[in-house]
Motif scaffolding. Sequence first.
Motif, PDB file in Angstrom:
ATOM      1  N   CYS A  44       1.106  -0.953  -0.050  1.00 12.70           N
ATOM      2  CA  CYS A  44      -0.015  -0.452  -0.347  1.00 12.70           C
ATOM      3  C   CYS A  44       0.919   1.595  -0.515  1.00 12.70           C
ATOM      4  N   ASP A  45       1.358   1.384   0.262  1.00 15.42           N
ATOM      5  CA  ASP A  45       2.928   2.445   1.134  1.00 15.42           C
ATOM      6  C   ASP A  45       3.366   2.910  -0.801  1.00 15.42           C
ATOM      7  N   LYS A  46       3.668   2.276  -1.349  1.00 14.06           N
ATOM      8  CA  LYS A  46       3.863   1.933  -2.687  1.00 14.06           C
ATOM      9  C   LYS A  46       2.404   2.538  -3.665  1.00 14.06           C
ATOM     10  N   LEU A  47       1.516   1.885  -3.210  1.00 10.84           N
ATOM     11  CA  LEU A  47       0.468   2.522  -4.274  1.00 10.84           C
ATOM     12  C   LEU A  47       0.056   4.147  -3.707  1.00 10.84           C
ATOM     13  N   GLU A  48       0.418   4.136  -2.740  1.00 14.06           N
ATOM     14  CA  GLU A  48      -0.458   5.659  -2.321  1.00 14.06           C
ATOM     15  C   GLU A  48       1.693   6.512  -2.428  1.00 14.06           C
ATOM     16  N   LEU A  49       1.932   6.424  -2.943  1.00 15.77           N
ATOM     17  CA  LEU A  49       3.026   6.944  -3.231  1.00 15.77           C
ATOM     18  C   LEU A  49       3.068   7.364  -5.088  1.00 15.77           C
ATOM     19  N   ALA A  50       3.009   6.432  -5.159  1.00 16.26           N
ATOM     20  CA  ALA A  50       2.349   6.197  -7.287  1.00 16.26           C
ATOM     21  C   ALA A  50       1.046   7.122  -7.361  1.00 16.26           C
ATOM     22  N   TRP A  51      -0.129   6.754  -6.070  1.00 15.75           N
ATOM     23  CA  TRP A  51      -1.186   7.675  -6.577  1.00 15.75           C
ATOM     24  C   TRP A  51      -0.679   9.580  -6.471  1.00 15.75           C
ATOM     25  N   GLU A  52      -0.117  10.015  -5.323  1.00 13.40           N
ATOM     26  CA  GLU A  52       0.608  11.114  -5.280  1.00 13.40           C
ATOM     27  C   GLU A  52       1.141  11.800  -6.261  1.00 13.40           C
ATOM     28  N   GLN A  53       2.157  10.917  -6.730  1.00 13.68           N
ATOM     29  CA  GLN A  53       2.798  11.223  -8.238  1.00 13.68           C
ATOM     30  C   GLN A  53       2.520  11.485  -8.683  1.00 13.68           C
ATOM     31  N   VAL A  54       1.065  10.409  -9.191  1.00 11.17           N
ATOM     32  CA  VAL A  54       0.136  10.946 -10.584  1.00 11.17           C
ATOM     33  C   VAL A  54      -0.360  12.464 -10.233  1.00 11.17           C
ATOM     34  N   ALA A  55      -1.041  11.990  -8.912  1.00  7.82           N
ATOM     35  CA  ALA A  55      -1.777  13.689  -8.734  1.00  7.82           C
ATOM     36  C   ALA A  55      -0.925  14.634  -9.267  1.00  7.82           C
ATOM     37  N   LEU A  56       0.390  14.573  -8.132  1.00  2.92           N
ATOM     38  CA  LEU A  56       1.481  15.967  -8.916  1.00  2.92           C
ATOM     39  C   LEU A  56       1.412  16.138 -10.569  1.00  2.92           C
ATOM     40  N   GLY A  57       2.205  15.157 -10.724  1.00  2.00           N
ATOM     41  CA  GLY A  57       1.637  15.456 -12.179  1.00  2.00           C
ATOM     42  C   GLY A  57       1.253  15.668 -12.876  1.00  2.00           C
TER      43      GLY A  57
END
Length: 190
Positions: A44-57
Motif C-alpha cells: 500500500c505504501d508503494k500504491l499511495e506514493l504512486a497515486w500521489e506522484q500521478v496527482a502531482l504530475g
Amino acid sequence: MSTNEFARKARYSQSNQLDSPWLTGHTRYRSEVIEFECSRNSWCDKLELAWEQVALGFGLSEGKSYFVIQTPYVAVTVRREYLLHIVEKRPNARERFTEFALDTIQNPLEIWQISYDDGSMRLAFIGAYDTKYQMLVVIHADYGHALWNFMNCDKKALNKHRHGILVYQRFQTAKQKKQPEEAAFSEVGA
C-alpha cells in the motif's frame, strides 16, 4: 488490476478473512478493500506514493481535489479520486508515464469519440512519440470529461484504439480521404 483481482489478491494473501461483499467488485467496496490490504503489508505504501506522484504530475497539489486542463477539443477535468485505478496495477508502474499522459492531453495527435456497449461515451486521446511506447489517454465524457485512464503501449496495440468518430487530428496526411467531423479543431497543413 481490476477490483475483483484486487479483492482476490487480498483474499488469498490474507488467509480468506474477507466477507463476501468484498468480492463483488463494486466500486463502493474499493476503498474498503484497499484499506484492508494496506493494513496488512507495505504494498500500500508503494500504491499511495504512486497515486500521489500521478496527482502531482497533473497539478493536484496537497488539498486540491481537481484540476482542469485545456485541450484542442474540450476541457478535461483531472479528479484525484479517479486516479487510483490507474496505478493499481503495480507491475505496470504507470506513474512513470504521467508526463507523457499530460502531454498527450494537451497536444494529442488524434482524439477519437468512442461509444461503449453500456451507453457511455469516452474520448481516446492518442499520443505518438519517438520512443518504443506510445500513449493512450481515456477521457470519460459522461463524468464531465474526466481523466479516466492512461496507458502506454506499442504502435500496433495503439492502432486498436483508433476507432469510433475522429473528432480531432493534428495533421492531415496526403493519403487521407475522410476528415474529422470537427475539422475546425484540426491543425491542417501544420
